[in-house]
Design a protein around this motif. Structure first.
Motif, PDB file in Angstrom:
ATOM      1  N   SER A 141       0.833  -1.200   0.000  1.00  0.00           N
ATOM      2  CA  SER A 141       0.000   0.000   0.000  1.00  0.00           C
ATOM      3  C   SER A 141       0.865   1.246   0.000  1.00  0.00           C
ATOM      4  O   SER A 141       1.924   1.289   0.634  1.00  0.00           O
ATOM      5  CB  SER A 141      -0.912   0.018   1.230  1.00  0.00           C
ATOM      6  N   ASP A 160      -3.346   3.779  -2.137  1.00  0.00           N
ATOM      7  CA  ASP A 160      -3.945   2.796  -3.022  1.00  0.00           C
ATOM      8  C   ASP A 160      -3.205   1.482  -2.762  1.00  0.00           C
ATOM      9  O   ASP A 160      -2.279   1.442  -1.950  1.00  0.00           O
ATOM     10  CB  ASP A 160      -3.826   3.239  -4.476  1.00  0.00           C
ATOM     11  N   SER A 191      -8.274   3.768  -4.320  1.00  0.00           N
ATOM     12  CA  SER A 191      -9.221   3.976  -3.225  1.00  0.00           C
ATOM     13  C   SER A 191      -9.801   5.383  -3.304  1.00  0.00           C
ATOM     14  O   SER A 191      -9.269   6.259  -3.997  1.00  0.00           O
ATOM     15  CB  SER A 191      -8.538   3.770  -1.873  1.00  0.00           C
ATOM     16  N   ASN A 244     -13.096   2.686   0.698  1.00  0.00           N
ATOM     17  CA  ASN A 244     -13.611   1.926  -0.434  1.00  0.00           C
ATOM     18  C   ASN A 244     -12.600   1.924  -1.582  1.00  0.00           C
ATOM     19  O   ASN A 244     -11.877   2.897  -1.788  1.00  0.00           O
ATOM     20  CB  ASN A 244     -14.923   2.536  -0.940  1.00  0.00           C
ATOM     21  N   PHE A 245     -12.603   0.837  -2.347  1.00  0.00           N
ATOM     22  CA  PHE A 245     -11.826   0.776  -3.578  1.00  0.00           C
ATOM     23  C   PHE A 245     -12.797   0.976  -4.736  1.00  0.00           C
ATOM     24  O   PHE A 245     -13.846   0.334  -4.800  1.00  0.00           O
ATOM     25  CB  PHE A 245     -11.081  -0.546  -3.677  1.00  0.00           C
ATOM     26  N   PHE A 269      -6.266   4.559   4.012  1.00  0.00           N
ATOM     27  CA  PHE A 269      -7.402   4.396   3.115  1.00  0.00           C
ATOM     28  C   PHE A 269      -8.635   5.175   3.554  1.00  0.00           C
ATOM     29  O   PHE A 269      -9.624   5.224   2.825  1.00  0.00           O
ATOM     30  CB  PHE A 269      -7.775   2.912   3.001  1.00  0.00           C
TER      31      PHE A 269
END
Length: 552
Positions: free
Chosen positions: A295, A305, A320, A325-326, A513
């Motif tokens: 990451s 990401d 992300s 959330n992705f 994230f």
């Protein structure tokens, strides 16, 4: 209702083989509660409900705001025929003794493209919602005037924290009372629907509301979903813990407006074209092949990401949104014969450009740095950090983790766990140089065998602006080392005691994230392919668990 007969639909029993990790072990179980006066049951009948025999309640419905104060929301597969709505249904009392009375359904409003049926698995299951207009109660009152009404809102996204409410059938739940379940939702791949995991949402909860907010004083709330959709809303593959809801979008609210205006049997055409579908990471059958993860801020947007190396050599960058959330993916390398030889990877900003770089140790001991991966990709030679023809040393670098253990601005430090149990910190790593070396663990003097450190990652778990080392041990224990730096590992802090569950932690990475500015969101890929994010993990406690990928 004392003489109610069960329509003898199939009961789906809990799967005895459900695994004891993540998806199963962490999912909630529906709990009984007194209910909400704006939510109730639907009974079908053959004659006048005051004289005819009532059949067992089959679905759940909720009162929603309308000009006529007389609308309920339920599932499309629950609509049709003669039915009675009983708000705040109490199994202890007969029909004429219910606290808030009962209301005959006068008209149904169902999208004409939705075919009658419970177990529809095609895309038209996106339209499995319905409204019913109610006649006044025997006392001459409208339902909304008696129990209040819920507000309908668009489904805000695919990842939400919601509360499901419903009434399981008495044949499946002998207590025969309302249940509720707090859940995290995610996209249902291939459908304009969301799904949630909760044990005990048996048949009968179809049509039940999914609340984003609940006012316990009024017994009403904001509804953003309702049980229905794929396979009648759940119980797929002989499990009891998956529940679906159509997204409340344009077609849902168009039907709502028609119901409020009492416009019956409006023709919406003969075919259904799905709106743009939500992005999905896929399923556990795919993610079982996620061999390595790293990451970093690969796109220079101030958030992490994630890069995944697959067993067939494909390499994927998952973008992300900074909210856990992705949202999309980018293939960095197609299937190939080179990248299956990547043994361990990590991401840092070794080139000082505010874009993350990828450091790779290959099976022959070569180490390569790919600078600014988001801009440059991976289809180039990169910078060789260690030449296997000149040294075999790096062939024994079993785990690597980049971070900011000594550096002030960029993640330019590298921790290495060697095959003999030695642990080394390299500071000021840059393109072509490993910088300065510090021994953190001497394998001949340590009383803890670091050969058993299966996985390493690094992040700002203690919140002290320096990074900490997170270690997954072979026995399932998970520890963070706070204050790791050139003088040593720092103080050990227990996150998880040794346990059999975490021995299934196969790949692990940490990133930023969720937008709090810290690299403290731990992502774990389990042996069955389930992938989980622990949001805002601290030095001694796992953060809020979010399921990213369901198990195979």
């Amino acid at each position: 209702m004392a003489s109610a007969v069960d329509p003898a639909k199939r009961k789906v029993t809990p799967n005895a083989n459900v695994r004891q990790r993540g998806l199963a072990a962490s999912m909630p179980t529906a709990e009984h509660f007194l209910g909400m006066k704006s939510v109730g049951t639907l009974f079908s009948y053959d004659k006048d409900p005051t004289t005819g025999e009532m059949q067992a309640h089959e679905c759940t419905a909720s009162v929603v705001e309308s000009p006529g104060h007389n609308l309920i929301l339920t599932a499309g597969h629950c609509a049709g025929g003669k039915a009675v709505f009983v708000p705040w249904y109490r199994t202890e009392y007969p029909l004429d003794k219910q606290e808030y009375g009962f209301y005959r359904v006068g008209h149904w409003f169902v999208d004409n493209r939705y075919p009658a049926g419970h177990q529809i698995k095609s895309k038209v299951s996106d339209l499995d919602f319905a409204f019913g207009s109610l006649a006044v109660s025997p006392s001459g009152k409208n339902a909304q005037d008696v129990v209040g009404a819920n507000t309908l809102a668009r489904t805000p996204g695919y990842n939400n924290n919601l509360t499901m409410v419903g009434y399981p059938k008495a044949a499946y739940d002998s207590e025969d009372h309302a249940v509720r379940c707090p859940v995290q939702t995610r996209a249902l791949s291939g459908f304009y629907q969301i799904q949630a995991l909760c044990r005990g949402m048996y048949g009968g909860v179809s049509g039940g509301p999914w609340f984003s907010k609940i006012d316990t004083a009024s017994g009403t709330g904001v509804i953003v979903g309702s049980v229905g959709g794929y396979n009648g809303g759940g119980n797929d593959a002989n499990v009891d813990y998956i529940t679906y809801s159509p997204v409340h979008g344009d077609w849902f609210f168009r039907l709502y407006e028609e119901a409020k205006a009492d416009q019956q049997k409006i023709n919406h055409g003969s075919s259904y074209d799905q709106p743009p579908l939500p992005y999905s990471l896929g399923g556990g059958d795919t993610w079982q092949h996620a061999q390595l993860m790293a990451s970093g801020d690969f796109n220079g947007k101030g958030r992490s990401d994630m890069i995944v190396v697959w067993t067939d050599g494909e390499v994927t960058l998952y973008n992300s949104d900074g909210q856990g959330n992705f949202t999309s993916e980018r293939q960095l390398m197609a299937k190939n014969t080179t990248w299956p030889h990547a043994e361990t990877i990590t991401a840092g900003d070794f080139t000082g450009s505010n874009q993350a770089d990828l450091l790779v140790r290959w099976s022959d001991g070569e180490v390569t740095l790919y600078g600014d991966v988001g801009s440059n990709g991976l289809n180039w030679a990169g910078t060789q950090m260690a030449d296997p023809n000149k040294t075999h040393l790096w062939k024994y670098a079993t785990q690597i983790a980049a971070g900011r253990f000594n550096a002030q601005q960029y993640a330019t430090d590298l921790i290495v766990r060697w095959s003999d149990g030695e642990v080394t910190l390299y500071t000021n790593v840059s393109a072509g140089s490993f910088g300065q070396e510090y021994q953190l663990v001497d394998p001949d003097k340590s009383n803890h065998s670091w050969k058993d450190a299966n996985l390493l990652t690094a992040g700002e778990f203690s919140g002290n602006q320096k990074w900490d080392l997170m270690v997954q041990w072979a026995n399932g224990e998970l520890d963070s080392y706070v204050g790791t730096g050139t003088s040593g590992l720092g103080s050990a802090s227990r996150v998880q005691d040794a346990n059999s569950t975490w021995t299934h932690n196969t790949v692990m990475t940490a990133g930023n994230f969720t937008g709090n500015g810290r690299t403290d969101d731990l992502v774990v890929r389990w042996s069955d392919g389930e992938t989980t994010m622990y949001i805002d993990t601290t030095a001694n406690h796992l953060g809020t668990e979010e399921n990213l990928v369901p198990a195979a």
